[in-house]
Design a protein around this motif. Structure first.
Motif, PDB file in Angstrom:
ATOM      1  N   ARG A  50       0.826  -1.210   0.000  1.00  0.00           N
ATOM      2  CA  ARG A  50       0.000   0.000   0.000  1.00  0.00           C
ATOM      3  C   ARG A  50       0.856   1.255   0.000  1.00  0.00           C
ATOM      4  O   ARG A  50       0.614   2.188  -0.782  1.00  0.00           O
ATOM      5  CB  ARG A  50      -0.913  -0.031   1.228  1.00  0.00           C
ATOM      6  CG  ARG A  50      -1.722   1.223   1.466  1.00  0.00           C
ATOM      7  CD  ARG A  50      -2.493   1.111   2.775  1.00  0.00           C
ATOM      8  NE  ARG A  50      -1.621   1.206   3.938  1.00  0.00           N
ATOM      9  CZ  ARG A  50      -1.347   2.335   4.579  1.00  0.00           C
ATOM     10  NH1 ARG A  50      -1.851   3.484   4.157  1.00  0.00           N
ATOM     11  NH2 ARG A  50      -0.569   2.337   5.647  1.00  0.00           N
ATOM     12  N   ASP A  58      -2.500  -4.879  -7.087  1.00  0.00           N
ATOM     13  CA  ASP A  58      -3.808  -4.317  -7.421  1.00  0.00           C
ATOM     14  C   ASP A  58      -4.817  -5.433  -7.670  1.00  0.00           C
ATOM     15  O   ASP A  58      -4.600  -6.307  -8.506  1.00  0.00           O
ATOM     16  CB  ASP A  58      -3.693  -3.434  -8.671  1.00  0.00           C
ATOM     17  CG  ASP A  58      -4.891  -2.527  -8.850  1.00  0.00           C
ATOM     18  OD1 ASP A  58      -5.694  -2.402  -7.903  1.00  0.00           O
ATOM     19  OD2 ASP A  58      -5.026  -1.936  -9.944  1.00  0.00           O
ATOM     20  N   GLY A  59      -5.928  -5.409  -6.948  1.00  0.00           N
ATOM     21  CA  GLY A  59      -6.942  -6.442  -7.057  1.00  0.00           C
ATOM     22  C   GLY A  59      -6.776  -7.585  -6.081  1.00  0.00           C
ATOM     23  O   GLY A  59      -7.671  -8.407  -5.923  1.00  0.00           O
ATOM     24  N   TYR A  62      -7.810  -4.891  -0.506  1.00  0.00           N
ATOM     25  CA  TYR A  62      -8.317  -3.516  -0.434  1.00  0.00           C
ATOM     26  C   TYR A  62      -8.055  -2.988   0.961  1.00  0.00           C
ATOM     27  O   TYR A  62      -8.069  -3.739   1.939  1.00  0.00           O
ATOM     28  CB  TYR A  62      -9.816  -3.471  -0.758  1.00  0.00           C
ATOM     29  CG  TYR A  62     -10.102  -3.916  -2.168  1.00  0.00           C
ATOM     30  CD1 TYR A  62     -10.200  -2.997  -3.206  1.00  0.00           C
ATOM     31  CD2 TYR A  62     -10.248  -5.269  -2.468  1.00  0.00           C
ATOM     32  CE1 TYR A  62     -10.437  -3.408  -4.510  1.00  0.00           C
ATOM     33  CE2 TYR A  62     -10.482  -5.700  -3.759  1.00  0.00           C
ATOM     34  CZ  TYR A  62     -10.575  -4.760  -4.781  1.00  0.00           C
ATOM     35  OH  TYR A  62     -10.796  -5.171  -6.070  1.00  0.00           O
ATOM     36  N   CYS A  72      -9.849   1.584  -0.409  1.00  0.00           N
ATOM     37  CA  CYS A  72      -9.063   1.915  -1.599  1.00  0.00           C
ATOM     38  C   CYS A  72      -8.324   0.703  -2.156  1.00  0.00           C
ATOM     39  O   CYS A  72      -8.140  -0.309  -1.478  1.00  0.00           O
ATOM     40  CB  CYS A  72      -8.012   2.980  -1.261  1.00  0.00           C
ATOM     41  SG  CYS A  72      -8.665   4.504  -0.583  1.00  0.00           S
ATOM     42  N   ARG A  73      -7.877   0.869  -3.395  1.00  0.00           N
ATOM     43  CA  ARG A  73      -6.964  -0.083  -4.012  1.00  0.00           C
ATOM     44  C   ARG A  73      -5.542   0.206  -3.512  1.00  0.00           C
ATOM     45  O   ARG A  73      -5.255   1.320  -3.061  1.00  0.00           O
ATOM     46  CB  ARG A  73      -7.014   0.054  -5.534  1.00  0.00           C
ATOM     47  CG  ARG A  73      -8.336  -0.316  -6.124  1.00  0.00           C
ATOM     48  CD  ARG A  73      -8.529   0.285  -7.508  1.00  0.00           C
ATOM     49  NE  ARG A  73      -7.514  -0.156  -8.460  1.00  0.00           N
ATOM     50  CZ  ARG A  73      -7.437   0.304  -9.700  1.00  0.00           C
ATOM     51  NH1 ARG A  73      -8.283   1.239 -10.126  1.00  0.00           N
ATOM     52  NH2 ARG A  73      -6.503  -0.158 -10.526  1.00  0.00           N
ATOM     53  N   CYS A  76      -3.907   3.481  -4.946  1.00  0.00           N
ATOM     54  CA  CYS A  76      -4.624   4.755  -4.805  1.00  0.00           C
ATOM     55  C   CYS A  76      -3.647   5.934  -4.785  1.00  0.00           C
ATOM     56  O   CYS A  76      -2.657   5.916  -4.055  1.00  0.00           O
ATOM     57  CB  CYS A  76      -5.451   4.767  -3.530  1.00  0.00           C
ATOM     58  SG  CYS A  76      -6.510   6.238  -3.372  1.00  0.00           S
ATOM     59  N   ALA A  92     -13.560  -6.415  -2.342  1.00  0.00           N
ATOM     60  CA  ALA A  92     -14.311  -5.168  -2.197  1.00  0.00           C
ATOM     61  C   ALA A  92     -15.592  -5.412  -1.415  1.00  0.00           C
ATOM     62  O   ALA A  92     -16.026  -4.572  -0.618  1.00  0.00           O
ATOM     63  CB  ALA A  92     -14.629  -4.591  -3.576  1.00  0.00           C
ATOM     64  N   CYS A 106      -9.391   6.239  -6.662  1.00  0.00           N
ATOM     65  CA  CYS A 106      -8.770   5.051  -7.250  1.00  0.00           C
ATOM     66  C   CYS A 106      -9.788   4.094  -7.874  1.00  0.00           C
ATOM     67  O   CYS A 106      -9.400   3.160  -8.570  1.00  0.00           O
ATOM     68  CB  CYS A 106      -7.914   4.319  -6.224  1.00  0.00           C
ATOM     69  SG  CYS A 106      -8.820   3.617  -4.826  1.00  0.00           S
ATOM     70  N   PRO A 108     -12.306   1.476  -7.046  1.00  0.00           N
ATOM     71  CA  PRO A 108     -12.159   0.024  -6.886  1.00  0.00           C
ATOM     72  C   PRO A 108     -12.888  -0.797  -7.948  1.00  0.00           C
ATOM     73  O   PRO A 108     -12.500  -1.934  -8.219  1.00  0.00           O
ATOM     74  CB  PRO A 108     -12.763  -0.219  -5.489  1.00  0.00           C
ATOM     75  CG  PRO A 108     -12.538   1.064  -4.764  1.00  0.00           C
ATOM     76  CD  PRO A 108     -12.740   2.133  -5.800  1.00  0.00           C
ATOM     77  N   ALA A 111     -10.551  -2.146 -10.628  1.00  0.00           N
ATOM     78  CA  ALA A 111      -9.420  -3.003 -10.272  1.00  0.00           C
ATOM     79  C   ALA A 111      -9.453  -4.280 -11.104  1.00  0.00           C
ATOM     80  O   ALA A 111     -10.520  -4.804 -11.422  1.00  0.00           O
ATOM     81  CB  ALA A 111      -9.464  -3.351  -8.783  1.00  0.00           C
ATOM     82  N   GLN A 180     -20.495  -2.011  -8.950  1.00  0.00           N
ATOM     83  CA  GLN A 180     -19.287  -1.690  -9.698  1.00  0.00           C
ATOM     84  C   GLN A 180     -19.566  -1.566 -11.192  1.00  0.00           C
ATOM     85  O   GLN A 180     -19.025  -0.686 -11.865  1.00  0.00           O
ATOM     86  CB  GLN A 180     -18.207  -2.740  -9.432  1.00  0.00           C
ATOM     87  CG  GLN A 180     -17.654  -2.674  -8.020  1.00  0.00           C
ATOM     88  CD  GLN A 180     -16.534  -3.664  -7.789  1.00  0.00           C
ATOM     89  OE1 GLN A 180     -16.348  -4.608  -8.568  1.00  0.00           O
ATOM     90  NE2 GLN A 180     -15.774  -3.466  -6.728  1.00  0.00           N
TER      91      GLN A 180
END
Length: 250
Positions: A50, A58-59, A62, A72-73, A76, A92, A106, A108, A111, A180
């Motif tokens: 982070r 990423d993904g 979170y 956040c991802r 971010c 998420a 960012c 999410p 992602a 999403q």
């Protein structure tokens, strides 16, 4: 903050939603690491990723920020919060179930789909793809029981797998996936809200508005107005093939 492993310990800790506490107020002094999430990454690893905004993560997880109530991802662009003020989640849906709202910076919902942390647990990965990509729980009459049957197991067994690896139920994951999809359509198209609600998998505009406002803390129309006012809204993309150098444009 003392970092402890987030691997499965046998007993599932309560989420913020289950304790009835708002994420901004849930952790008092000395309680920064009480809420542990079940995933294959440890807390120290998540925190390093982070702070470095490591795109390879990423993904995969979170970050919920307790001082803002936002999740956040790892990538971010916002200045990272203090390590003592964050918790990590494997999905998420888990972050939302704990009471956090998606970050508008960012995003999410954009992602990448990542199943690296699932390892060899192909059943969970397949269920995720059926829910997120195929909308297996979006159509009228679709149930977790039907989804589980497609996977060759019972609904309770599927729910246990989701709780263990995603810390969210199949229904919660489907709810997040619908929101999403809707968020991406709001940001990337000029479709009317009724059409967005239908394409995202909501049964009605009223249901869409209610769920979206619950997740983002504001109605979808406000999100679109904000993007228009800041010049971030993109043109409509309706999978139209433009004959300009043989590429998609717009």
């Amino acid at each position: 903050m003392t970092m402890r492993s987030a691997r499965c310990s046998g007993r599932r800790p309560p989420s913020l939603a289950e304790t009835g506490l708002h994420p901004r107020k849930a952790l008092g002094p000395g309680r920064e690491d009480e809420i542990i999430v079940s995933m294959s990454l440890d807390l120290a690893e998540c925190d390093r990723a982070r702070l470095a905004r490591d795109p390879s993560y990423d993904g995969r997880f979170y970050t919920g920020v307790h001082t803002t109530g936002i999740y956040c991802r790892p990538v971010c662009p916002v200045r990272p919060a203090r390590s003592a003020n964050v918790s990590f989640f494997p999905s998420a849906a888990a972050a939302e179930a704990a009471g956090f709202r998606p970050c508008l910076r960012c995003r999410p919902e954009t992602a990448p789909f990542c199943s690296a942390w699932i390892g060899s647990r192909a059943t969970v990965e397949r269920a995720l793809r059926l829910i997120v990509e195929d909308g297996a729980l979006d159509t009228e009459g679709s149930t977790v029981e039907h989804l589980a049957a497609r996977l060759g197991m019972g609904a309770r067994q599927l729910a246990r797998l989701f709780a263990r690896h995603l810390q969210a139920s199949p229904s919660e994951v489907a709810r997040t996936a619908r929101v999403q999809r809707a968020k991406r359509l709001i940001d990337e198209t000029s479709l009317p809200m009724t059409e967005i609600a239908m394409q995202a998998g909501f049964g009605s505009l009223r249901r869409f508005n209610a769920v979206f406002a619950e997740v983002y803390g504001r109605p979808p129309s406000e999100i679109r107005r904000t993007r228009r006012s800041t010049g971030q809204e993109t043109k409509v993309v309706d999978n139209v093939w433009h004959q300009n150098s043989g590429r998609f444009t717009g």
